[in-house]
Write an enzyme that holds these catalytic residues in place. Sequence first.
Site, mmCIF file in Angstrom:
data_model
loop_
_atom_site.group_PDB
_atom_site.id
_atom_site.type_symbol
_atom_site.label_atom_id
_atom_site.label_comp_id
_atom_site.label_asym_id
_atom_site.label_seq_id
_atom_site.Cartn_x
_atom_site.Cartn_y
_atom_site.Cartn_z
ATOM 1 N N GLU A 157 -60.320 140.101 53.520
ATOM 2 C CA GLU A 157 -59.910 140.306 54.917
ATOM 3 C C GLU A 157 -58.396 140.268 55.025
ATOM 4 O O GLU A 157 -57.709 139.857 54.071
ATOM 5 C CB GLU A 157 -60.546 139.240 55.821
ATOM 6 N N HIS B 150 -58.050 140.040 68.221
ATOM 7 C CA HIS B 150 -58.586 140.718 67.036
ATOM 8 C C HIS B 150 -58.243 142.197 67.166
ATOM 9 O O HIS B 150 -58.461 142.788 68.223
ATOM 10 C CB HIS B 150 -60.098 140.515 66.954
ATOM 11 N N ARG C 93 -53.461 139.479 61.328
ATOM 12 C CA ARG C 93 -53.914 140.012 62.619
ATOM 13 C C ARG C 93 -52.841 140.201 63.668
ATOM 14 O O ARG C 93 -52.901 141.135 64.460
ATOM 15 C CB ARG C 93 -54.938 139.045 63.206
ATOM 16 N N HIS D 215 -59.696 136.932 70.842
ATOM 17 C CA HIS D 215 -60.683 136.539 69.828
ATOM 18 C C HIS D 215 -60.689 135.040 69.560
ATOM 19 O O HIS D 215 -61.751 134.456 69.324
ATOM 20 C CB HIS D 215 -60.345 137.302 68.547
ATOM 21 N N ARG E 104 -53.946 132.332 63.172
ATOM 22 C CA ARG E 104 -54.997 131.921 62.228
ATOM 23 C C ARG E 104 -55.260 132.997 61.178
ATOM 24 O O ARG E 104 -55.400 134.181 61.502
ATOM 25 C CB ARG E 104 -56.287 131.665 63.007
#
Length: 562
Positions: free
Chosen positions: A145, A273, A321, A382, A417
């Site tokens: 990811e 997100h 992100r 998100h 995060r």
Amino acid sequence: MSIIKTQTTFQFTSNKTSIFESTVNRTTLKNKSDILVIGAGVAGLTFAIKMAEKRPDVSITVLTKTHEGESNTRYAQGGVAAVWNHQQDNFKKHIEDTLDAGDGLCDEEVVAMVIEEGPKMVQEIIEWGTRFDKGKEGSYDLGMEGGHSENRILHYKDLTGWEIQRSLVAKVKTFNNITFLQHYFALDLITQHHLGRNKTRLNNDIECYGAYALNKESKEIETFLAKQTVLCTGGAGQIYKSTTNPVIASGDGMAMVYRAKGRLANMEFIQFHPTSLYNPAGENPSFLVSEAVRGFGAILKTSDGKEFMQKYDERLSLAPRDIVARAIDKEMKERGDDFVLLDCTHIDKEAFYNHFPTIYDKCMSIGIDPMIDLIPVVPACHYVCGGVLVDKMGNTSIKNLYSAGECTCSGLHGANRLASNSLLEGLVYGNNISIEIAKNIDGTSIQEGIPDWNAKGTTEPKELVLMTQSQKELKEIMSAYVGIVRTEVRLKRAMDRLWLLYNETEMLYSDSVVSPQICELRNLITIGYLVSKAAQFRNESRGLHFNTDYPEKYDYLETTLL
Ligand code: FAD
Ligand code: SIN
């Protein structure tokens, strides 16, 4: 250097949670247990299981405001990040990736602790019955990811959260000393303020004795008394118009702690997100197209079919992100487009379907074949990186109150995060709190003489429409003025609008019989305020907080305390 800003007065707060000031309703039952857990996602359930294992002699009550299968946890798609393949990966790499994503604001000790303890907890949930996908050779299939330098995401198709929720609920039910109550809505913590003593970062001289909760079936408000209370109420994505979070994500725990005058931190860092499915019908929640899809090879493109991430980061579609979401926001605004596109057409169909059956089926259900069409995606709120301030063992600033999971600010995530680190955080902190409570539970007792909730003078609200409209307004305000890109004028405008909403809602609340709807509205407005206020405090751009009036980063670091 670490400089801390503090906000001690907040006009949006009420003192109802102090036992001496409680104005309250009608209580029929006093429930007593050694430990009260509010919330039954990954954090709350992990804590309950680890605690019950350690101390079969203590009684544990777990409350969830909805049914046992519902939580943010249940929707997690990508998986759990953990160092698993030691030939390829190591703790140092995972730590560096987390610190890099956190943009200078992570607590390095916390990061090391979570990442080093994490794999043991993942192993435990496997032993409790959680399934993760394996490759042909029988070892776990580790996904990739954004922001990760190695494949380290354990997953169960694109339903990892559902599988974790299922297995933890099943495990909880094997313990005789856990009482699991569904459809109990916690309204407020029961606290006592010891005025006049010194305040420090994690000591406000407030004690917690449990919580008042509405039994949604009987409509009675019950008093739950406990020696120790553990708050695991999850996130608050519902403050925005478009969010991947389920409708239960209304920040109840964070708002309860704020009303009880406990400490929260870093609320300005809201993670958007990059890829929720664009749906002009405005579904709530927005459907997530997992970052793991980009980890599997999917590429972001603009509506003319051109790649654009090379303009923003060398990691392209797999940059952290904050960078990807901001890049998409910029491209959409510059081009006047409502979405960007995710190209999966070059991926093998069978492999795609095996890994992402839910995403495939969802796209097909709205007429998009991911193997032929490009998937329209937009950023959506998100994850809240800030929350109730906790130390490494989950202690909050309120005595006998612990907290874990998305409702906390532990120092793991910093300003942004890293993908798939939150399930890991819930597992590790759930376990840590069980260690801490096992040490001190015998020295504490249940507080007697707690008054019932008092509903005097309240009536059924006549104007339900006002609540619905206020929630809509809140979402509009937050989305328009406190989104991915912020400015001073927008933040000021948000604060002015929120003040009006706050006053109207407090009036409604004080006259109304308590209902989940009015409580969630009140909590959401409090969270909206905290996010906006914290954003006003941070006169720089860092991680998820981008303010065009302060585009630079400070050369010193700071946690925003509220
Ligand atoms: P939750 O799982 O949200 O549980 C909260 C619990 O508190 C629920 O039981 C709720 O009913 C209860 N509760 C709340 N308020 C009250 C109240 N007033 N009274 C009583 N009970 C209450 N993270 C990852 O690491 N990997 C992923 O792949 C991933 N994918 C995600 C995909 C989606 C679509 C979403 C929304 C999130 C994803 N996340 C992922 C984030 C992650 O799922 C959450 O951060 C994490 O599951 C939060 O766990 P939690 O235990 O803190 O809270
Ligand atoms: C995703 O699957 O993209 C979500 C992962 C996360 O939020 O950690």
